[in-house]
Design a protein around this motif. Structure first.
Motif, PDB file in Angstrom:
ATOM      1  N   MET A   1      16.948 -50.428  25.931  1.00 43.85           N
ATOM      2  CA  MET A   1      17.763 -51.229  25.026  1.00 43.85           C
ATOM      3  C   MET A   1      16.990 -52.475  24.609  1.00 43.85           C
ATOM      4  SD  MET A   1      20.405 -49.302  24.882  1.00 43.85           S
ATOM      5  CE  MET A   1      21.410 -50.370  23.838  1.00 43.85           C
ATOM      6  N   SER A   2      17.290 -52.996  23.425  1.00 40.10           N
ATOM      7  CA  SER A   2      16.663 -54.249  23.013  1.00 40.10           C
ATOM      8  C   SER A   2      17.124 -55.376  23.927  1.00 40.10           C
ATOM      9  CB  SER A   2      17.012 -54.564  21.557  1.00 40.10           C
ATOM     10  OG  SER A   2      18.399 -54.776  21.409  1.00 40.10           O
TER      11      SER A   2
ATOM     12  N   MET B   1      26.044 -49.979  19.315  1.00 42.30           N
ATOM     13  CA  MET B   1      24.809 -50.744  19.166  1.00 42.30           C
ATOM     14  C   MET B   1      23.701 -49.862  18.601  1.00 42.30           C
ATOM     15  SD  MET B   1      24.706 -52.876  22.726  1.00 42.30           S
ATOM     16  CE  MET B   1      24.661 -51.321  23.598  1.00 42.30           C
ATOM     17  N   ALA B   2      22.906 -50.457  17.707  1.00 44.22           N
ATOM     18  CA  ALA B   2      21.749 -49.772  17.149  1.00 44.22           C
ATOM     19  C   ALA B   2      20.436 -50.353  17.657  1.00 44.22           C
ATOM     20  CB  ALA B   2      21.788 -49.836  15.627  1.00 44.22           C
ATOM     21  N   GLY B   3      20.502 -51.364  18.514  1.00 46.61           N
ATOM     22  CA  GLY B   3      19.291 -52.011  19.009  1.00 46.61           C
ATOM     23  C   GLY B   3      18.757 -51.331  20.261  1.00 46.61           C
ATOM     24  N   PHE B   4      17.909 -50.338  20.068  1.00 45.21           N
ATOM     25  CA  PHE B   4      17.343 -49.604  21.200  1.00 45.21           C
ATOM     26  C   PHE B   4      16.100 -48.854  20.741  1.00 45.21           C
ATOM     27  CE2 PHE B   4      20.810 -47.106  19.317  1.00 45.21           C
ATOM     28  CZ  PHE B   4      20.126 -45.963  18.908  1.00 45.21           C
ATOM     29  N   ASP B   5      15.330 -48.400  21.706  1.00 48.02           N
ATOM     30  CA  ASP B   5      14.147 -47.584  21.451  1.00 48.02           C
ATOM     31  C   ASP B   5      14.580 -46.123  21.516  1.00 48.02           C
ATOM     32  OD1 ASP B   5      11.763 -46.203  21.431  1.00 48.02           O
ATOM     33  OD2 ASP B   5      10.952 -47.129  23.239  1.00 48.02           O
ATOM     34  N   ALA B   6      14.819 -45.533  20.360  1.00 48.36           N
ATOM     35  CA  ALA B   6      15.334 -44.166  20.323  1.00 48.36           C
ATOM     36  C   ALA B   6      14.358 -43.180  20.964  1.00 48.36           C
ATOM     37  CB  ALA B   6      15.632 -43.757  18.881  1.00 48.36           C
ATOM     38  N   ASP B   7      13.077 -43.332  20.683  1.00 46.19           N
ATOM     39  CA  ASP B   7      12.099 -42.426  21.280  1.00 46.19           C
ATOM     40  C   ASP B   7      12.083 -42.561  22.800  1.00 46.19           C
ATOM     41  OD1 ASP B   7      11.371 -41.445  18.797  1.00 46.19           O
ATOM     42  OD2 ASP B   7       9.666 -42.819  18.581  1.00 46.19           O
ATOM     43  N   GLY B   8      12.255 -43.792  23.268  1.00 44.29           N
ATOM     44  CA  GLY B   8      12.280 -44.012  24.707  1.00 44.29           C
ATOM     45  C   GLY B   8      13.479 -43.356  25.369  1.00 44.29           C
TER      46      GLY B   8
END
Length: 206
Positions: A79-80, A156-163
């Motif tokens: 997550m961011s 929430m859209a603040g995250f590293d999707a690939d991660g």
């Protein structure tokens, strides 16, 4: 109560309390209490959301419910920074993802047009466009279903999707699109209500 094809359905207007619960009074939660969310409650969210429409009944959304401390620790890493504490404090979190091979289920989900499976399987661009659009629709349904279950949602859209995909969907089939914290409101859970567009700005008539 569930309805089968032989049972007549009559549309009725949602009462004021229902409208407030789902729309006019509902808010995005930014903090959560320690009150737990059960697996039965999480299952009930999907049991509501799954009935809402998608194009050709393709239903490309997949949901991972993260509710253990070990699972949340793995998720929080991706997550961011501004979202880590929110996700860590939520009793449950839904990771919403697109099934990139959603078309494999078309013969069962849309038996009147089973050949659509072959169409999407042979056209990556069409499959990607359709699955992203319909999964976005379903994400909205999930948020409303969370509210209908008497819980609050923090999308929430603040995250590293690939991660996240590498952590939880290592075979590459599912692609994360949204993370939604779920629970009961905690201390100072709401930001100030933001405005919406006026009818003059949002509506037109023909």
């Amino acid at each position: 109560m569930s309805l089968d094809a032989a049972t007549p359905f009559t549309a009725q207007q949602l009462d004021a309390a229902g409208r407030e619960l789902l729309f006019t009074a509902a808010r995005t939660a930014n903090s959560f209490s320690n009150e737990p969310v059960t697996d039965d409650e999480l299952t009930a969210i999907w049991e509501l959301a799954k009935w809402a429409p998608t194009a050709a009944n393709t239903n490309p959304l997949r949901v991972l419910f993260v509710r253990t401390e070990e699972g949340k620790a793995r998720l929080v890493e991706h997550m961011s920074d501004g979202n880590k504490a929110k996700t860590a404090s939520a009793p449950a979190v839904a990771v919403l993802a697109v099934d990139t091979k959603f078309y494999e289920h078309i013969p069962a989900l849309f038996p009147i047009r089973p050949e659509m499976k072959d169409y999407f399987e042979s056209d990556d661009a069409a499959a990607t466009s359709s699955s992203k659009f319909n999964a976005a629709l379903q994400a909205g349904y999930v948020i409303l279903a969370i509210r209908a279950q008497g819980l609050v949602a923090g999308p929430m859209a603040g995250f590293d999707a690939d991660g996240i995909d590498g952590e939880f969907f290592a075979d590459g089939r599912f692609k994360t699109t949204l993370v939604v914290n779920i629970g009961h409101p905690g201390e100072n859970p709401w930001f100030d209500r933001l405005p919406r567009l006026s009818n003059e700005d949002a509506l037109s008539w023909a």
